[in-house]
Design a protein around this motif. Structure first.
Motif, short mmCIF file in Angstrom:
data_model
loop_
_atom_site.label_atom_id
_atom_site.label_comp_id
_atom_site.label_asym_id
_atom_site.label_seq_id
_atom_site.Cartn_x
_atom_site.Cartn_y
_atom_site.Cartn_z
N ARG A 108 0.84 -1.21 0.00
CA ARG A 108 0.00 0.00 0.00
C ARG A 108 0.87 1.25 0.00
O ARG A 108 0.57 2.24 -0.68
CB ARG A 108 -0.94 -0.02 1.22
CG ARG A 108 -2.14 0.89 1.07
CD ARG A 108 -3.22 0.54 2.08
NE ARG A 108 -2.82 0.86 3.43
CZ ARG A 108 -2.99 2.06 4.00
NH1 ARG A 108 -3.53 3.05 3.31
NH2 ARG A 108 -2.61 2.26 5.24
N PRO A 158 -6.33 3.47 -0.59
CA PRO A 158 -7.29 2.64 0.15
C PRO A 158 -6.93 1.16 0.13
O PRO A 158 -6.47 0.64 -0.90
CB PRO A 158 -8.62 2.91 -0.59
CG PRO A 158 -8.42 4.21 -1.29
CD PRO A 158 -6.98 4.24 -1.67
N ALA A 159 -7.17 0.49 1.24
CA ALA A 159 -6.87 -0.94 1.32
C ALA A 159 -7.65 -1.73 0.29
O ALA A 159 -7.13 -2.70 -0.28
CB ALA A 159 -7.16 -1.44 2.73
N ASP A 160 -8.91 -1.34 0.04
CA ASP A 160 -9.72 -2.07 -0.94
C ASP A 160 -9.12 -1.99 -2.33
O ASP A 160 -9.22 -2.95 -3.10
CB ASP A 160 -11.15 -1.52 -0.96
CG ASP A 160 -11.96 -1.98 0.24
OD1 ASP A 160 -11.51 -2.92 0.93
OD2 ASP A 160 -13.04 -1.41 0.49
N ARG A 161 -8.51 -0.85 -2.66
CA ARG A 161 -7.87 -0.74 -3.98
C ARG A 161 -6.71 -1.71 -4.09
O ARG A 161 -6.54 -2.37 -5.12
CB ARG A 161 -7.38 0.69 -4.20
CG ARG A 161 -6.59 0.83 -5.49
CD ARG A 161 -6.04 2.22 -5.69
NE ARG A 161 -4.76 2.17 -6.37
CZ ARG A 161 -3.99 3.22 -6.59
NH1 ARG A 161 -4.36 4.41 -6.16
NH2 ARG A 161 -2.84 3.10 -7.22
N ARG A 163 -6.36 -4.53 -2.47
CA ARG A 163 -6.92 -5.88 -2.57
C ARG A 163 -7.33 -6.18 -4.01
O ARG A 163 -7.13 -7.29 -4.52
CB ARG A 163 -8.10 -6.04 -1.63
CG ARG A 163 -7.73 -6.02 -0.15
CD ARG A 163 -8.89 -6.39 0.75
NE ARG A 163 -8.54 -6.22 2.14
CZ ARG A 163 -8.83 -5.14 2.87
NH1 ARG A 163 -9.52 -4.14 2.32
NH2 ARG A 163 -8.46 -5.05 4.13
N ARG A 164 -7.92 -5.20 -4.68
CA ARG A 164 -8.30 -5.39 -6.08
C ARG A 164 -7.06 -5.58 -6.96
O ARG A 164 -7.06 -6.41 -7.88
CB ARG A 164 -9.13 -4.20 -6.57
CG ARG A 164 -10.53 -4.13 -5.96
CD ARG A 164 -11.41 -3.16 -6.72
NE ARG A 164 -10.92 -1.78 -6.62
CZ ARG A 164 -11.25 -0.93 -5.66
NH1 ARG A 164 -12.07 -1.31 -4.69
NH2 ARG A 164 -10.78 0.31 -5.66
#
Length: 208
Positions: A108, A158-161, A163-164
């Motif tokens: 990240r 963002p962490a979700d980005r 992960r994607r």
């Protein structure tokens, strides 16, 4: 290299910062890129995340203990040989100090650094932090200190980005690192000689 509107060679590298092969490949690639830039060429590097140990602890464990538990005692001799070989590239792999830890937050930070034009410097610092300095690169305080060293304003991807991004790499069928491609061409897998990366850069430029 040609000075045109489309004169930038785009390099993509899939790596993990706890991977010694990725470290050596990146050092060799960076040297080849440095020569291109010194000659006036333009190279843009994009980093793609990969986790060798997605279930590793954020608290960190001595790396040699983890490797021995996973692969057996013979791994100690293998790491000693790898460390000796790495010295030829000016790279210190201090397995006795290295800390096995999750790399999610480190990736990240790389993404945040890349958005600020400092991705290459951040990747190099994280490799060195893990393999040479014996730092836990999952520790938030450590990551904040490393970011400050490099000049990163904020670790705000963002962490979700992330992960994607990790999922997209897996969906491409990538199961090992490093993987390095030039202008979208076939990837060079594993650690290659510096001359191989230099030839790939020249070939990508010639084909543009």
């Amino acid at each position: 290299m040609k000075e045109t509107e489309d004169s930038t060679t785009r390099v993509e590298i899939v790596l993990d910062v706890i991977c010694a092969a990725s470290y050596l490949a990146y050092v060799r690639l960076a040297r080849a890129i440095e020569r291109v830039r010194a000659d006036g060429g333009k190279v843009e590097v994009t980093f793609r995340p990969f986790q060798l140990a997605p279930n590793a602890s954020f608290d960190g464990e001595p790396l040699l203990e983890v490797l021995t538990r996973m692969f057996g005692t013979h791994v100690v001799a293998e790491t000693e040989q790898a460390a000796a070989d790495a010295l030829h590239d000016g790279v210190t792999l201090d397995y006795g100090r290295a800390v096995a830890a999750d790399t999610f937050e480190a990736h990240r930070l790389i993404a945040s650094a890349a958005a600020q034009g400092l991705g290459e410097a951040m990747v190099e610092r994280l490799f060195r932090a893990h393999f040479t300095d014996g730092l836990n690169i999952a520790n938030p305080t450590t990551l904040a200190q490393l970011a400050d060293e490099v000049g990163i304003g904020a670790n705000d991807v963002p962490a979700d980005r992330l992960r994607r991004d990790l999922a997209r790499v897996r969906a491409r069928g990538i199961r090992s690192v490093p993987q390095i491609s030039f202008d979208g061409g076939p990837a060079l897998a594993g650690t290659q000689p510096e001359q191989t990366y230099a030839r790939a850069l020249r070939r990508a430029d010639a084909m543009r």
